[in-house]
Design a protein around this motif. Structure first.
Motif, PDB file in Angstrom:
ATOM      1  N   TYR A 249       0.834  -1.193   0.000  1.00 27.07           N
ATOM      2  CA  TYR A 249       0.000   0.000   0.000  1.00 27.07           C
ATOM      3  C   TYR A 249       0.873   1.250   0.000  1.00 27.07           C
ATOM      4  O   TYR A 249       1.866   1.323   0.737  1.00 27.07           O
ATOM      5  CB  TYR A 249      -0.875   0.046   1.253  1.00 27.07           C
ATOM      6  CG  TYR A 249      -1.884  -1.058   1.387  1.00 27.07           C
ATOM      7  CD1 TYR A 249      -2.632  -1.507   0.300  1.00 27.07           C
ATOM      8  CD2 TYR A 249      -2.110  -1.650   2.628  1.00 27.07           C
ATOM      9  CE1 TYR A 249      -3.571  -2.511   0.441  1.00 27.07           C
ATOM     10  CE2 TYR A 249      -3.049  -2.659   2.783  1.00 27.07           C
ATOM     11  CZ  TYR A 249      -3.777  -3.084   1.690  1.00 27.07           C
ATOM     12  OH  TYR A 249      -4.700  -4.087   1.843  1.00 27.07           O
ATOM     13  N   THR A 252       0.502   7.431   1.216  1.00 30.12           N
ATOM     14  CA  THR A 252      -0.369   8.536   0.803  1.00 30.12           C
ATOM     15  C   THR A 252      -0.731   8.351  -0.666  1.00 30.12           C
ATOM     16  O   THR A 252      -0.252   7.412  -1.327  1.00 30.12           O
ATOM     17  CB  THR A 252       0.325   9.899   0.968  1.00 30.12           C
ATOM     18  OG1 THR A 252       1.334  10.043  -0.058  1.00 30.12           O
ATOM     19  CG2 THR A 252       0.973  10.037   2.344  1.00 30.12           C
ATOM     20  N   CYS A 253      -1.538   9.248  -1.172  1.00 28.04           N
ATOM     21  CA  CYS A 253      -1.888   9.176  -2.599  1.00 28.04           C
ATOM     22  C   CYS A 253      -0.928   9.987  -3.453  1.00 28.04           C
ATOM     23  O   CYS A 253      -1.208  10.268  -4.623  1.00 28.04           O
ATOM     24  CB  CYS A 253      -3.325   9.638  -2.827  1.00 28.04           C
ATOM     25  SG  CYS A 253      -3.681  11.299  -2.241  1.00 28.04           S
ATOM     26  N   SER A 254       0.226  10.349  -2.912  1.00 28.70           N
ATOM     27  CA  SER A 254       1.219  11.050  -3.727  1.00 28.70           C
ATOM     28  C   SER A 254       1.724  10.108  -4.809  1.00 28.70           C
ATOM     29  O   SER A 254       1.876   8.906  -4.574  1.00 28.70           O
ATOM     30  CB  SER A 254       2.396  11.523  -2.866  1.00 28.70           C
ATOM     31  OG  SER A 254       3.231  10.436  -2.514  1.00 28.70           O
ATOM     32  N   ASP A 257       4.618   7.855  -3.685  1.00 25.60           N
ATOM     33  CA  ASP A 257       4.273   6.704  -2.843  1.00 25.60           C
ATOM     34  C   ASP A 257       3.621   5.599  -3.664  1.00 25.60           C
ATOM     35  O   ASP A 257       3.895   4.412  -3.464  1.00 25.60           O
ATOM     36  CB  ASP A 257       3.324   7.131  -1.717  1.00 25.60           C
ATOM     37  CG  ASP A 257       4.050   7.839  -0.574  1.00 25.60           C
ATOM     38  OD1 ASP A 257       5.272   8.042  -0.680  1.00 25.60           O
ATOM     39  OD2 ASP A 257       3.385   8.202   0.419  1.00 25.60           O
ATOM     40  N   ILE A 258       2.749   5.981  -4.573  1.00 27.67           N
ATOM     41  CA  ILE A 258       2.054   4.986  -5.404  1.00 27.67           C
ATOM     42  C   ILE A 258       3.055   4.245  -6.288  1.00 27.67           C
ATOM     43  O   ILE A 258       2.992   3.017  -6.430  1.00 27.67           O
ATOM     44  CB  ILE A 258       0.948   5.657  -6.241  1.00 27.67           C
ATOM     45  CG1 ILE A 258      -0.170   6.146  -5.309  1.00 27.67           C
ATOM     46  CG2 ILE A 258       0.387   4.691  -7.287  1.00 27.67           C
ATOM     47  CD1 ILE A 258      -1.196   7.028  -5.978  1.00 27.67           C
ATOM     48  N   THR A 323       3.144  -1.254   3.994  1.00 26.92           N
ATOM     49  CA  THR A 323       2.830   0.120   3.604  1.00 26.92           C
ATOM     50  C   THR A 323       4.144   0.862   3.403  1.00 26.92           C
ATOM     51  O   THR A 323       5.044   0.794   4.250  1.00 26.92           O
ATOM     52  CB  THR A 323       1.980   0.813   4.685  1.00 26.92           C
ATOM     53  OG1 THR A 323       0.793   0.040   4.906  1.00 26.92           O
ATOM     54  CG2 THR A 323       1.583   2.213   4.242  1.00 26.92           C
ATOM     55  N   SER A 325       6.435   4.411   2.003  1.00 30.33           N
ATOM     56  CA  SER A 325       6.441   5.858   1.817  1.00 30.33           C
ATOM     57  C   SER A 325       7.773   6.281   1.229  1.00 30.33           C
ATOM     58  O   SER A 325       8.831   5.815   1.659  1.00 30.33           O
ATOM     59  CB  SER A 325       6.214   6.570   3.156  1.00 30.33           C
ATOM     60  OG  SER A 325       6.426   7.967   3.032  1.00 30.33           O
TER      61      SER A 325
END
Length: 481
Positions: A249, A252-254, A257-258, A323, A325
């Protein structure tokens, strides 16, 4: 209402020889890499010792003594209603040094007895050929999977057990959690390799990316050769890869990160399964090699062997997501099975910090199946916990809640169209933890009387979850409350 699973769905449980069997030096067995690991805890890292030290405790040496209690345990599995039982064959019980010219007959006779007992109860054997236990003599002589010599050792061993059990075993997994070699801890755990002489087991600072990916290449060849050989021994054999799968995951939706989550998914999950399922290295591999100074020694016939030795089914362990970042300064980190990441604020965690995410299992099954469209098995899943043993049982509602939520997720994935054919929760009976060597991190439906220091009667007791899982299997699904 019953959330029913497909007819002939394979309900069962999973173990590994090095964490379960014990009898580490009985009836001709040689030392395995797991036998050289001292006990640890969640806070104390295990050590690799080049020779056994008399003042150290080695948890695998006795484990929970399945070697002498297999009839009792298999009877308990049958009482739960198991349709299948996933276990591994201890390589050094068959070839004590890995390079022996003849197999150890007493070792083979042990698995004769185990399989005979399973057949008595109509339990389908699901055999892992190599599960974190190469012969330590291979480590000493040529650093195990660093060397191409290990390929022939593995093929010889696999040929022996496949020919021996060609009429009794249908499902084979070539390597357990093969993608653990994409992480530093996999060097010794999966491949039996010493990166240096420090005795460090899972310290991220002791690592060689080149060493790990070359070893992976050797394992890919070995797996493909065994698949091809196995199909000649018995065309009805079914072979699987086994991946420790982590849905990744973005924190964030940045976009950063994706994209990082996608890269983690590619290299952590699909690098290995693309080779074993599709028969070729994925498109993103070349760039990874270049950017990480990995130069694989690939011989002329290697890629053809890999292409011709693809697997029939995809099996996986699923414990927790990861997750990630791109900017994780100041963020709390967590660690789980093989990998770590940043703490997900939406998830709860076990006592060992492994985050709990049933929906992630449904997501993962859909994600994987859309890529490969071959039958799937969830061959490890569960929650490690400190069970309170009272009045000869454990009231483990937390385990029931965890497993029920994950079974619900699997049922939903099947409704989504995923061809899921088996579920074997990890440590269906309490056994030794691979990462820490602890006993108190328990997963089983069956309690084993043994503590972290190796003390206890080894007697077996049914937990509350034993009867709950028995009911799930009996009804082939979940009853909706």
């Amino acid at each position: 209402m019953l959330k029913k699973f497909p007819d002939n769905f394979l309900w069962g449980g999973a173990t590994a020889a090095n964490q379960y069997e014990g009898a580490y030096n009985v009836d001709g067995k040689g030392l395995a890499t797991s036998d050289m690991l001292t006990a640890g805890t969640v806070d104390k890292v295990r050590r690799i010792t080049p020779i056994l030290e008399s003042n150290e405790y080695y948890p695998s040496h006795e484990a929970v003594d399945f070697y002498h209690r297999y009839k009792e345990d298999i009877a308990l599995f049958a009482e739960m209603g198991f349709k299948t039982f996933r276990f591994s064959i201890a390589w050094s019980r068959i070839y004590p040094n890995g390079t022996d010219t003849e197999p150890n007959e007493m070792g083979l006779q042990f698995y004769d007895r185990v399989i005979e007992e399973l057949k008595k109860y109509d339990i389908e054997p699901l055999v892992t050929i190599s599960h974190y236990e190469p012969p330590f003599a291979c480590t000493e002589e040529f650093n195990a999977w660093e060397s191409r010599r290990m390929i022939d050792c593995y093929v010889t061993y696999a040929k022996t057990v496949m020919e021996r059990y060609k009429a009794d075993v249908k499902y084979w997994i070539t390597f357990n959690e093969i993608n653990s070699l994409t992480r530093p801890v996999g060097a010794y755990l999966e491949a039996g390799m010493l990166v240096d002489d420090s005795g460090t087991f899972n310290n991220m600072e002791v690592d060689s990316t080149q060493l790990r990916y070359q070893a992976l290449h050797h394992q890919f060849i070995a797996s493909a050769k065994v698949v091809q050989l196995g199909k000649k021994i018995n065309p009805d054999f079914k072979f699987g890869c086994m991946i420790t799968y982590h849905c990744n995951y973005p924190y964030t939706c940045s976009p950063e990160d994706i994209f990082l989550a996608q890269q983690e998914d590619q290299m952590g999950n699909f690098y290995c399964s693309d080779v074993q399922v599709r028969g070729e290295y994925p498109s993103f591999a070349k760039r990874f090699w270049e950017e990480n100074n990995v130069s694989l020694a690939i011989q002329d016939e290697d890629l053809d062997i890999i292409k011709k030795g693809t697997v029939d089914f995809y099996s996986m362990s699923y414990y927790q997501p990861t997750t990630v970042s791109a900017k994780n300064e100041g963020l709390e980190t967590v660690y789980g099975n093989i990998v770590g990441g940043v703490k997900n604020p939406y998830l709860k965690a076990s006592e060992w910090g492994w985050e709990i995410d049933p929906l992630g299992l449904r997501y993962s099954l859909n994600h994987i199946y859309s890529r490969y469209q071959i039958p799937m098995m969830v061959v490890e899943n569960g929650i490690g916990a400190r069970d309170e043993f009272v009045n000869k049982t454990v009231e483990d509602d937390y385990r029931i809640d965890y497993l029920e939520a994950h079974i619900e997720a699997m049922w939903q994935a099947i409704q989504d169209g995923v061809d899921l054919i088996a579920y074997t929760p990890w440590g269906c009976i309490d056994l030794v933890s691979a990462s820490t060597g602890e006993m108190e991190k328990r997963y089983g439906f069956i309690y084993v009387d043994k503590d972290n220091d190796g003390q206890g009667t080894l007697d077996r007791f049914r937990k509350k979850s034993f009867f709950w899982y028995q009911d799930v299997i009996k009804h082939n699904g979940l009853s909706v409350k």
